[in-house]
Design an enzyme around this catalytic site. Sequence first.
Site, PDB file in Angstrom:
ATOM      1  N   ASP A 175      16.198  -3.533 -14.172  1.00  0.00           N
ATOM      2  CA  ASP A 175      14.760  -3.387 -14.398  1.00  0.00           C
ATOM      3  C   ASP A 175      14.421  -3.475 -15.886  1.00  0.00           C
ATOM      4  O   ASP A 175      13.466  -4.149 -16.286  1.00  0.00           O
ATOM      5  CB  ASP A 175      14.291  -2.044 -13.823  1.00  0.00           C
ATOM      6  CG  ASP A 175      12.785  -1.921 -13.812  1.00  0.00           C
ATOM      7  OD1 ASP A 175      12.127  -2.751 -13.177  1.00  0.00           O
ATOM      8  OD2 ASP A 175      12.265  -0.987 -14.446  1.00  0.00           O
ATOM      9  N   LYS A 208       7.839  -7.296 -11.219  1.00  0.00           N
ATOM     10  CA  LYS A 208       8.419  -7.960 -12.391  1.00  0.00           C
ATOM     11  C   LYS A 208       9.235  -9.199 -12.054  1.00  0.00           C
ATOM     12  O   LYS A 208       9.636  -9.946 -12.948  1.00  0.00           O
ATOM     13  CB  LYS A 208       9.326  -6.969 -13.140  1.00  0.00           C
ATOM     14  CG  LYS A 208       8.585  -5.834 -13.787  1.00  0.00           C
ATOM     15  CD  LYS A 208       9.527  -4.811 -14.376  1.00  0.00           C
ATOM     16  CE  LYS A 208      10.026  -3.838 -13.348  1.00  0.00           C
ATOM     17  NZ  LYS A 208       9.004  -2.921 -12.830  1.00  0.00           N
ATOM     18  N   ALA A 216       4.123   0.199 -17.386  1.00  0.00           N
ATOM     19  CA  ALA A 216       3.133   0.672 -16.406  1.00  0.00           C
ATOM     20  C   ALA A 216       1.723   0.474 -16.948  1.00  0.00           C
ATOM     21  O   ALA A 216       1.280  -0.655 -17.142  1.00  0.00           O
ATOM     22  CB  ALA A 216       3.405   2.119 -16.024  1.00  0.00           C
ATOM     23  N   VAL A 235       0.840  -1.206   0.000  1.00  0.00           N
ATOM     24  CA  VAL A 235       0.000   0.000   0.000  1.00  0.00           C
ATOM     25  C   VAL A 235       0.873   1.254   0.000  1.00  0.00           C
ATOM     26  O   VAL A 235       0.533   2.265   0.595  1.00  0.00           O
ATOM     27  CB  VAL A 235      -0.966   0.004   1.214  1.00  0.00           C
ATOM     28  CG1 VAL A 235      -2.030  -1.046   1.040  1.00  0.00           C
ATOM     29  CG2 VAL A 235      -0.216  -0.202   2.531  1.00  0.00           C
ATOM     30  N   VAL A 271       5.618  -4.180 -17.802  1.00  0.00           N
ATOM     31  CA  VAL A 271       6.285  -3.455 -18.884  1.00  0.00           C
ATOM     32  C   VAL A 271       5.411  -2.270 -19.283  1.00  0.00           C
ATOM     33  O   VAL A 271       4.276  -2.453 -19.712  1.00  0.00           O
ATOM     34  CB  VAL A 271       6.505  -4.356 -20.122  1.00  0.00           C
ATOM     35  CG1 VAL A 271       7.229  -3.578 -21.226  1.00  0.00           C
ATOM     36  CG2 VAL A 271       7.273  -5.611 -19.760  1.00  0.00           C
ATOM     37  N   GLY A 277       5.347   6.008 -12.977  1.00  0.00           N
ATOM     38  CA  GLY A 277       4.526   6.841 -12.112  1.00  0.00           C
ATOM     39  C   GLY A 277       3.463   6.013 -11.418  1.00  0.00           C
ATOM     40  O   GLY A 277       2.919   5.057 -11.980  1.00  0.00           O
ATOM     41  N   LYS A 325      12.311  -6.343 -18.186  1.00  0.00           N
ATOM     42  CA  LYS A 325      11.195  -6.006 -19.069  1.00  0.00           C
ATOM     43  C   LYS A 325      11.378  -6.588 -20.467  1.00  0.00           C
ATOM     44  O   LYS A 325      10.444  -7.149 -21.048  1.00  0.00           O
ATOM     45  CB  LYS A 325      11.034  -4.485 -19.140  1.00  0.00           C
ATOM     46  CG  LYS A 325      10.557  -3.862 -17.842  1.00  0.00           C
ATOM     47  CD  LYS A 325      10.507  -2.333 -17.927  1.00  0.00           C
ATOM     48  CE  LYS A 325      10.009  -1.725 -16.631  1.00  0.00           C
ATOM     49  NZ  LYS A 325       9.974  -0.256 -16.668  1.00  0.00           N
ATOM     50  N   GLU A 330      11.952   2.606  -8.711  1.00  0.00           N
ATOM     51  CA  GLU A 330      11.673   1.643  -7.655  1.00  0.00           C
ATOM     52  C   GLU A 330      12.134   2.246  -6.324  1.00  0.00           C
ATOM     53  O   GLU A 330      12.899   3.222  -6.304  1.00  0.00           O
ATOM     54  CB  GLU A 330      12.435   0.335  -7.910  1.00  0.00           C
ATOM     55  CG  GLU A 330      12.108  -0.353  -9.227  1.00  0.00           C
ATOM     56  CD  GLU A 330      10.755  -1.040  -9.218  1.00  0.00           C
ATOM     57  OE1 GLU A 330      10.111  -1.086  -8.145  1.00  0.00           O
ATOM     58  OE2 GLU A 330      10.326  -1.512 -10.285  1.00  0.00           O
ATOM     59  N   THR A 366       3.923  -4.624  -4.794  1.00  0.00           N
ATOM     60  CA  THR A 366       5.269  -4.457  -4.260  1.00  0.00           C
ATOM     61  C   THR A 366       6.310  -4.720  -5.346  1.00  0.00           C
ATOM     62  O   THR A 366       5.985  -5.075  -6.476  1.00  0.00           O
ATOM     63  CB  THR A 366       5.519  -5.438  -3.093  1.00  0.00           C
ATOM     64  OG1 THR A 366       5.729  -6.760  -3.625  1.00  0.00           O
ATOM     65  CG2 THR A 366       4.352  -5.460  -2.127  1.00  0.00           C
TER      66      THR A 366
END
Length: 812
Positions: free
Chosen positions: A676, A577, A609, A471, A607, A795, A680, A665, A553
């Site tokens: 990252d 991911k 967002a 959260v 990938v 974002g 992807k 992140e 998370t």
Amino acid sequence: MKVLKFGGSSVANSENIKKVLSIVEKASKSTKIAVVVSAFGKTTNALIEGANLAASKNEDYKTVFKKIENLHFDILRELVLEENISEIKNYVQELLDHLETIYEGCYLLQELTPKTLATISSFGELLSSSIIAKAASLSFETEYKDSRELIIASDNYLNATVNFAETNKNIATYFDGNQKQVTLLPGFVANTFEGKTTTLGRGGSDYTAAIIAAAVNAEELQIWTDVSGMFTANPSVVKQAFPIPHISYHEAMELSHFGAKVIYPPTIQPVLKKEIPIWIKNTFKPEEEGTLIAKETSNKKPVKGISHIENITLITLEGSGMVGIPGFSKRLFEAISFHNINIILITQASSELSICIGIADEDAQKAKAVIDETFEFEIEKQKVNPVKLEQDLCIIALVGDNMKNHQGLSGQMFSSLGKNNVNIRAIAQGSTEKNISAVINKSDAKKALNTLHEQFFEEKIKQINLFVTGVGNVGERFLAQLEQQKKHLKQHLKLKIRVIGLSNSRKMFFDEKGIDLKNWKELLENGEQTSLEKFFNKTKECNLRNSVFVDNTANQAVSEVYENYLRQSIGVVTCNKIACASLLDNYKTLKEVSRKYNAPFLFETNVGAGLPIIDTLKNLINSGDRVHKIQAVLSGSLNFVFNNFSENSTFHDVVEQAQKEGYTEPDPKIDLSGVDVARKILILARESGYDLELSDISKNAFLPEESLKTKNNDDFYASLTKNEAHFQQIFKEANDKNCRLKYVAEFADGKANVGLQHIPSNHPFYNLDGSDNIVLFFTDRYPENPLIIKGAGAGADVTASGIFADIIRTTK
């Protein structure tokens, strides 16, 4: 004339009885009525408990008796003023003295025969009816009549068979000569021909009322209880259940047989031949319509109700020696019947290799012993296997007179159950098609009933139950979007999305009715301590239909529990991911388990967002296209960093700004190291049908070795400041060539790489601004001019919207 029956909950205390008297008085103004009452709430259970204690030489029976005595005198004093109480008080005391004497006899003899137990059980109705009759007579014209003087039955004392010839004559004669507007009678009790008290068994008070209604050709029979009719399902299990306005006798019998405890099947029999309508009404809400039970119904819906019976054992007799041999079924059912074991469900395969029967759990061991003994010879010769028992089961049933006229109902039933991982052990359906029954695990009953109710009764609004972990930035925005859009989802997409469980790294909170998202932070903060195992176990225990685990998370440990959820047919939606970029075998296992257990596994936000990159790629592959090359800028955070970095800024400050605005992140090194982006492009390659490991992807790092080796964010940022000259040199080299810096991922010819590149002004990546992502797919259908997907790729808001979109996809 009308007959009204009031159950135990309706007469549980003086306040309820006053409501009953008000209903009776109002009804008696338009016609004569007979009123049948049950024992005060829970009294029959207490009477039996006292009897068993006394017979086992336990003096606690005296305590039970005292409670019974106090209850009846308390209610008497609350209903009848002192100046009117003497006669009825003496009568009640006589009954209680008689009861106490019988208890003492059981205690001394240490014996409790069926005849004695029937006598003891009868005191509940005899006491309640006499007290209520006295209270009624003080307000309106009432006569008390002991049902034992009218109903004659056998000496099977605990479940007597009624002699209708004698009984109907007695009832007709009495009411023909009775001039009182209201007659009040005890339910449940009867006399034998020898004048001994006997009882009518389970649902006996309802039965008494139905017997009287049939004998006098009543205008209608009213059953007053604590619910507003027969419901489409058990309202304590299915909150969306609602009363059925109109139902046929046969439908009511089917539903009542399968656990709808508003009435009992024997109740309907006496009035069925006379076609006397039955009303099920609510004592506490008398203005509500209730349910009308009649010969025919104007309601032509195919399914009228869903019901279930718990605590079922499935017994299977099977063996090759049964095939083609007449008499096996006869021997089985005769043996069961001889030992008074009731069979609830029967099913037999056309191959004749097996017969399955469903019985109550309490009869299971006796039935097994009986069947094994009956077929001892065949078992010894290995023609038949020893009986197999399966316990902890229940039966669910769809009921409706018009089901036979609608195709595909069985398919809808079993399909909806299958989608929610409800395993069906046996199926039974008669040729009349008025009932389709299935045996399932008892633990799945709630989920199954809610699933079927949603399928057959509710406006096509699908309920999705979410269990959300994480959260932080993304999780908080996701919950806010969910709260904001709930009305839109219900109105336009017919979806009701509820959050049932929430967790962060410390606490978890569950509410099966749905967590109030206006104050979820406070609820979570006051929740219980959490762990991945505890959160999973609690989610599994909820066992709700259409369940989805949502991972917001970037935690590896969380990604490692996805398979547990999928194996419980709980969908997984994640922006994490790590799982899809883990070892190839694990990635394939998750996909396979998802298919096997019909549990969605969606990770669009892995990938781009909120961009529909993976979904678009899946559509290409599924429609027969093949991917040859992918070129992409897949890190919104790196794009933001290099779009804002120049000789007039420091690399440290730009990275820090990117983290503050939620583009990186929690550990920004994951983004800047290229890990990252490598994950992807690996996911896109795998979704394109190529088997690659993360270690196969070539990474051209631009961070100094010192930065890559840091262990925490403080040290990482310190290393960026220390190496500012290195970053300025990278910028200068690109700027001198009139190029922009972009961190590019490429896949071609089965190989992939990621790294910082100089992008010239004529390249599609050159004008990629802010935190945008861009992907170029070169395929059979797009060989020269690639399919391009471009937009915001980082974002919290856009990532949350991508999670939201995946949850909506799970419904399809």
